[in-house]
Design an enzyme around this catalytic site. Structure first.
Site, PDB file in Angstrom:
ATOM      1  N   SER A 207       0.659  -1.260   0.160  1.00 30.98           N
ATOM      2  CA  SER A 207       0.073   0.192   0.108  1.00 30.98           C
ATOM      3  C   SER A 207       0.929   1.356  -0.139  1.00 30.98           C
ATOM      4  CB  SER A 207      -0.801   0.095   1.165  1.00 30.98           C
ATOM      5  OG  SER A 207      -0.189  -0.346   2.418  1.00 30.98           O
TER       6      SER A 207
ATOM      7  N   VAL B 165      -0.188  -9.947   8.036  1.00 28.33           N
ATOM      8  CA  VAL B 165       0.912 -11.001   7.828  1.00 28.33           C
ATOM      9  C   VAL B 165       1.387 -11.938   9.036  1.00 28.33           C
ATOM     10  CG1 VAL B 165       1.669 -10.049   5.572  1.00 28.33           C
ATOM     11  CG2 VAL B 165       2.822  -9.721   7.500  1.00 28.33           C
TER      12      VAL B 165
ATOM     13  N   TYR C 218      15.132  -5.212  15.471  1.00 27.02           N
ATOM     14  CA  TYR C 218      14.932  -5.025  14.201  1.00 27.02           C
ATOM     15  C   TYR C 218      15.900  -5.960  13.471  1.00 27.02           C
ATOM     16  CZ  TYR C 218      14.122  -2.882   9.451  1.00 27.02           C
ATOM     17  OH  TYR C 218      13.879  -2.608   8.198  1.00 27.02           O
TER      18      TYR C 218
ATOM     19  N   ALA D 257      17.631  -8.374  14.508  1.00 28.75           N
ATOM     20  CA  ALA D 257      17.754  -9.734  14.797  1.00 28.75           C
ATOM     21  C   ALA D 257      16.634 -10.498  13.645  1.00 28.75           C
ATOM     22  CB  ALA D 257      17.551  -9.976  16.260  1.00 28.75           C
ATOM     23  N   THR D 258      15.485  -9.706  13.421  1.00 26.25           N
ATOM     24  CA  THR D 258      14.464 -10.227  12.594  1.00 26.25           C
ATOM     25  C   THR D 258      15.099 -10.310  11.459  1.00 26.25           C
ATOM     26  OG1 THR D 258      13.355  -8.231  12.451  1.00 26.25           O
ATOM     27  CG2 THR D 258      12.573  -9.427  14.167  1.00 26.25           C
TER      28      THR D 258
ATOM     29  N   ILE E 265      15.739   4.469   2.990  1.00 21.32           N
ATOM     30  CA  ILE E 265      15.188   4.753   2.107  1.00 21.32           C
ATOM     31  C   ILE E 265      14.154   5.529   2.350  1.00 21.32           C
ATOM     32  CG2 ILE E 265      13.726   3.748  -0.091  1.00 21.32           C
ATOM     33  CD1 ILE E 265      16.683   2.486   0.112  1.00 21.32           C
TER      34      ILE E 265
HETATM   35  P1  NAP Z   1       6.430   1.515   5.380  1.00 23.58           P
HETATM   36  O1  NAP Z   1       6.570   2.657   4.422  1.00 23.58           O
HETATM   37  O2  NAP Z   1       6.557   1.640   6.828  1.00 23.58           O
HETATM   38  O3  NAP Z   1       5.272   0.580   4.825  1.00 23.58           O
HETATM   39  C1  NAP Z   1       5.100  -0.773   5.576  1.00 23.58           C
HETATM   40  C2  NAP Z   1       4.106  -1.569   4.647  1.00 23.58           C
HETATM   41  O4  NAP Z   1       3.989  -2.767   5.326  1.00 23.58           O
HETATM   42  C3  NAP Z   1       2.667  -0.835   4.694  1.00 23.58           C
HETATM   43  O5  NAP Z   1       2.457  -1.472   3.550  1.00 23.58           O
HETATM   44  C4  NAP Z   1       1.975  -1.510   5.668  1.00 23.58           C
HETATM   45  O6  NAP Z   1       0.445  -1.542   5.517  1.00 23.58           O
HETATM   46  C5  NAP Z   1       2.661  -2.928   5.693  1.00 23.58           C
HETATM   47  N1  NAP Z   1       2.368  -3.793   6.992  1.00 23.58           N
HETATM   48  C6  NAP Z   1       2.952  -3.434   8.005  1.00 23.58           C
HETATM   49  N2  NAP Z   1       2.761  -4.275   8.930  1.00 23.58           N
HETATM   50  C7  NAP Z   1       1.845  -5.378   8.298  1.00 23.58           C
HETATM   51  C8  NAP Z   1       1.009  -6.505   8.660  1.00 23.58           C
HETATM   52  N3  NAP Z   1       1.035  -6.877   9.845  1.00 23.58           N
HETATM   53  N4  NAP Z   1       0.485  -7.110   7.666  1.00 23.58           N
HETATM   54  C9  NAP Z   1       0.240  -6.697   6.366  1.00 23.58           C
HETATM   55  N5  NAP Z   1       0.983  -5.557   5.989  1.00 23.58           N
HETATM   56  C10 NAP Z   1       1.751  -4.800   6.994  1.00 23.58           C
HETATM   57  O7  NAP Z   1       7.885   0.542   5.078  1.00 23.58           O
HETATM   58  P2  NAP Z   1       8.941   0.535   4.143  1.00 23.58           P
HETATM   59  O8  NAP Z   1      10.024   1.704   4.409  1.00 23.58           O
HETATM   60  O9  NAP Z   1       8.439   0.924   2.748  1.00 23.58           O
HETATM   61  O10 NAP Z   1       9.535  -0.724   4.158  1.00 23.58           O
HETATM   62  C11 NAP Z   1       9.088  -2.012   3.558  1.00 23.58           C
HETATM   63  C12 NAP Z   1      10.077  -3.227   3.909  1.00 23.58           C
HETATM   64  O11 NAP Z   1      11.412  -2.710   3.777  1.00 23.58           O
HETATM   65  C13 NAP Z   1      10.078  -3.629   5.442  1.00 23.58           C
HETATM   66  O12 NAP Z   1      10.066  -4.814   5.452  1.00 23.58           O
HETATM   67  C14 NAP Z   1      11.150  -2.813   6.003  1.00 23.58           C
HETATM   68  O13 NAP Z   1      11.722  -3.591   7.108  1.00 23.58           O
HETATM   69  C15 NAP Z   1      12.284  -2.950   4.929  1.00 23.58           C
HETATM   70  N6  NAP Z   1      13.388  -1.966   4.859  1.00 23.58           N
HETATM   71  C16 NAP Z   1      12.992  -0.627   4.747  1.00 23.58           C
HETATM   72  C17 NAP Z   1      13.952   0.369   4.888  1.00 23.58           C
HETATM   73  C18 NAP Z   1      13.956   1.741   4.786  1.00 23.58           C
HETATM   74  O14 NAP Z   1      14.731   2.641   4.891  1.00 23.58           O
HETATM   75  N7  NAP Z   1      12.616   2.190   4.627  1.00 23.58           N
HETATM   76  C19 NAP Z   1      14.977  -0.158   5.144  1.00 23.58           C
HETATM   77  C20 NAP Z   1      15.312  -1.295   5.207  1.00 23.58           C
HETATM   78  C21 NAP Z   1      14.486  -2.233   5.174  1.00 23.58           C
HETATM   79  P3  NAP Z   1      -0.534  -0.193   5.889  1.00 23.58           P
HETATM   80  O15 NAP Z   1      -0.096   0.717   4.860  1.00 23.58           O
HETATM   81  O16 NAP Z   1      -1.749  -1.082   5.720  1.00 23.58           O
HETATM   82  O17 NAP Z   1      -0.063   0.200   7.418  1.00 23.58           O
END
Ligand code: NAP
Length: 245
Positions: free
Chosen positions: A11, A61, A152, A154-155, A185
């Protein structure tokens, strides 16, 4: 046959960029979300404007039964799943000794169990088709120690280990499993950090800038394509050099 991708957490942020990127390669997309229905529907609409099909499916999830329903709905909508992007995740910036039991459960349930529940459902479908691509979103935090990220990290390190073993187990079914480990990001996850923390992290990045969601989506789209058929069990970093030792 048209390919179908399931993107968890599609989303917003990196997940939305992956959903849009995969749709532009011609795939139909299942956009999963937890609570932001409006944002998920905006992504669905954008995908349809590219001429691909898309549906939004609510599912948390971290709940096994909801993940089963997510994949059942994907099959009902499109009949198959070729690519899974396991993107749904939450961050945690609590110092190790301050982490509560609730924070521990929430982060492990979402980032690790959520990834494993989705991989299991996708693998069962893909094994029947003798083809598939799974891309798990990890983090550079899984390989670089950053203060405040113990839970974070660790996961995500567990996601890396799980990715490598699953890749071995599924290789004989022509299913490739890889992880993408982004640095910082520009998404809601990073804008939620204090200005001081953001400035501190920028100093650590050799490129001196945060990444864009497309920087991650480009690699995810490559790994989800036929160009990556001989790549499996890898953890690939997209971080502007942050993780360089
Ligand atoms: P984000 O902007 O916070 O968006 C999180 C997304 O995950 C949203 O679509 C949210 O849905 C969904 N979500 C969260 N918990 C959920 C659940 N229990 N069930 C289903 N959907 C769930 O995150 P992001 O920054 O794009 O990060 C995406 C992935 O990349 C994550 O795994 C994060 O750990 C990884 N990551 C991000 C960064 C970074 O710098 N941004 C760096 C390293 C890794 P809703 O919109 O409905 O809440």
């Amino acid at each position: 046959m048209k390919q179908v991708a399931v993107v968890t957490g599609g989303s917003r942020g990196i997940g939305a960029a992956c959903a849009l990127g995969l749709a532009q390669t011609g795939m139909d997309i299942v956009v999963n979300y937890r609570e932001n229905k409006d944002r998920a529907l905006e992504v669905v609409e954008a995908i349809r404007s590219y001429g691909a099909q898309a549906v939004a499916v609510q599912a948390d999830v971290s709940q096994s039964s909801q993940v089963k329903r997510l994949f059942a709905e994907a099959v009902t909508a499109f009949g198959r799943v070729d690519v899974l992007v396991n993107n749904a995740g939450i961050s945690d910036s609590t110092l190790g000794m301050m982490i509560t039991d609730e924070q521990l459960d929430r982060c492990i349930d979402t980032n690790l169990k959520g990834c494993m529940y989705s991989c299991k459902q996708a693998a069962l479908l893909m094994m029947r088709n003798k083809r598939g691509k799974i891309i798990n979103l990890s983090s550079v935090s899984s390989i670089k120690g950053l203060t405040g990220q113990s839970l974070y990290s660790a996961t995500k390190a567990a996601v890396n280990a799980y990715t490598r073993v699953l890749a071995k187990e599924l290789a004989r079914f022509n299913i490739q499993v890889n992880a993408v480990a982004p640095g910082f990001i520009e998404t809601d996850m990073v804008s939620a950090l204090s200005a001081a923390k953001q400035a501190e992290y920028l100093e650590l990045i050799p490129a001196r800038t945060f990444g864009r969601t497309e920087d991650v989506a480009n690699l995810v789209c490559f790994l989800g394509s036929g160009k990556a058929d001989y790549i499996t069990g890898q953890v690939m970093v997209v971080d502007g050099g942050l993780g360089i030792g």
